[in-house]
Write a protein that holds these residues in place. Structure first.
Motif, PDB file in Angstrom:
ATOM      1  N   ALA A   1       0.825  -1.209   0.000  1.00 38.62           N
ATOM      2  CA  ALA A   1       0.000   0.000   0.000  1.00 38.62           C
ATOM      3  C   ALA A   1       0.861   1.262   0.000  1.00 38.62           C
ATOM      4  CB  ALA A   1      -0.934  -0.017   1.211  1.00 38.62           C
ATOM      5  N   ARG A   2       1.930   1.266   0.788  1.00 38.62           N
ATOM      6  CA  ARG A   2       2.829   2.435   0.804  1.00 38.62           C
ATOM      7  C   ARG A   2       3.460   2.652  -0.567  1.00 38.62           C
ATOM      8  NH1 ARG A   2       4.092   0.463   5.872  1.00 38.62           N
ATOM      9  NH2 ARG A   2       5.954  -0.619   5.129  1.00 38.62           N
TER      10      ARG A   2
ATOM     11  N   ASP B   1       5.015   5.120  -5.325  1.00 41.89           N
ATOM     12  CA  ASP B   1       5.600   4.752  -6.616  1.00 41.89           C
ATOM     13  C   ASP B   1       4.581   4.513  -7.726  1.00 41.89           C
ATOM     14  OD1 ASP B   1       7.959   4.788  -5.182  1.00 41.89           O
ATOM     15  OD2 ASP B   1       8.020   2.619  -4.921  1.00 41.89           O
ATOM     16  N   GLY B   2       3.314   4.450  -7.370  1.00 41.23           N
ATOM     17  CA  GLY B   2       2.295   4.204  -8.391  1.00 41.23           C
ATOM     18  C   GLY B   2       1.823   2.767  -8.391  1.00 41.23           C
TER      19      GLY B   2
ATOM     20  N   GLU C   1      -1.964 -10.728 -12.760  1.00 42.71           N
ATOM     21  CA  GLU C   1      -3.396 -10.957 -12.585  1.00 42.71           C
ATOM     22  C   GLU C   1      -4.101  -9.742 -12.008  1.00 42.71           C
ATOM     23  OE1 GLU C   1      -5.245 -13.516 -13.558  1.00 42.71           O
ATOM     24  OE2 GLU C   1      -3.568 -14.720 -14.265  1.00 42.71           O
ATOM     25  N   PHE C   2      -3.379  -8.935 -11.217  1.00 46.65           N
ATOM     26  CA  PHE C   2      -3.999  -7.797 -10.551  1.00 46.65           C
ATOM     27  C   PHE C   2      -3.061  -6.609 -10.611  1.00 46.65           C
ATOM     28  CE2 PHE C   2      -5.106 -11.704  -8.297  1.00 46.65           C
ATOM     29  CZ  PHE C   2      -6.478 -11.717  -8.463  1.00 46.65           C
ATOM     30  N   VAL C   3      -3.652  -5.423 -10.559  1.00 50.63           N
ATOM     31  CA  VAL C   3      -2.888  -4.192 -10.404  1.00 50.63           C
ATOM     32  C   VAL C   3      -3.529  -3.434  -9.258  1.00 50.63           C
ATOM     33  CG1 VAL C   3      -2.153  -2.039 -11.473  1.00 50.63           C
ATOM     34  CG2 VAL C   3      -2.291  -4.106 -12.846  1.00 50.63           C
TER      35      VAL C   3
ATOM     36  N   THR D   1      -7.624   7.452  -5.488  1.00 50.08           N
ATOM     37  CA  THR D   1      -7.745   8.660  -6.307  1.00 50.08           C
ATOM     38  C   THR D   1      -7.517   8.337  -7.785  1.00 50.08           C
ATOM     39  OG1 THR D   1      -5.434   9.187  -5.835  1.00 50.08           O
ATOM     40  CG2 THR D   1      -7.090  10.281  -4.489  1.00 50.08           C
ATOM     41  N   GLU D   2      -6.564   7.461  -8.069  1.00 50.47           N
ATOM     42  CA  GLU D   2      -6.306   7.055  -9.446  1.00 50.47           C
ATOM     43  C   GLU D   2      -7.482   6.249  -9.993  1.00 50.47           C
ATOM     44  OE1 GLU D   2      -4.024   6.562 -13.047  1.00 50.47           O
ATOM     45  OE2 GLU D   2      -4.156   8.033 -11.448  1.00 50.47           O
ATOM     46  N   PHE D   3      -8.062   5.390  -9.162  1.00 48.47           N
ATOM     47  CA  PHE D   3      -9.223   4.611  -9.580  1.00 48.47           C
ATOM     48  C   PHE D   3     -10.377   5.529  -9.954  1.00 48.47           C
ATOM     49  CE2 PHE D   3     -13.243   2.480  -8.527  1.00 48.47           C
ATOM     50  CZ  PHE D   3     -13.180   1.423  -9.415  1.00 48.47           C
TER      51      PHE D   3
END
Length: 102
Positions: free
Chosen positions: A34-35, A40-41, A52-54, A59-61
């Motif tokens: 999470a940090r 770093d994005g 499989e996941f990002v 806020t980006e979502f």
């Protein structure tokens, strides 16, 4: 040659490139994941060696999801080369319109 993960010499898994996590590491070190998302994005999580996941910040979502106003649909309909066609819709039997006195 495989590198130890996190400096643990007993680990046999190859180290993933920065920003990529194996699922079990992502679960075990979720706070760090999470940090890194915030600093770093987006972070990629792999399962059996496949992305499989990002994981992205909220806020980006919200930015990617966009404001859900229906404006994109209105814009698409207005840009249509067939916008001058009159559509005759049959009255719906499921939701009849009732007369309202004003």
């Amino acid at each position: 040659m495989t590198k130890p993960v996190d400096g643990n010499p007993s680990s046999k898994r190859p180290a993933l490139p920065y920003g990529r996590w194996q699922l079990e590491d992502a679960k075990a070190r979720f706070s760090e994941l999470a940090r890194r998302v915030l600093s770093d994005g987006p972070q990629h999580v792999t399962v059996h060696g496949r992305d499989e996941f990002v994981v992205i910040a909220a806020t980006e979502f919200r930015r990617l999801q966009g404001e859900q106003t229906g404006q994109a649909l209105v814009d698409a309909l207005q840009a249509s080369p067939h916008r001058d066609i009159d559509l005759m819709l049959a009255p719906s039997e499921n939701s009849p319109v009732r007369a309202v006195k004003f």
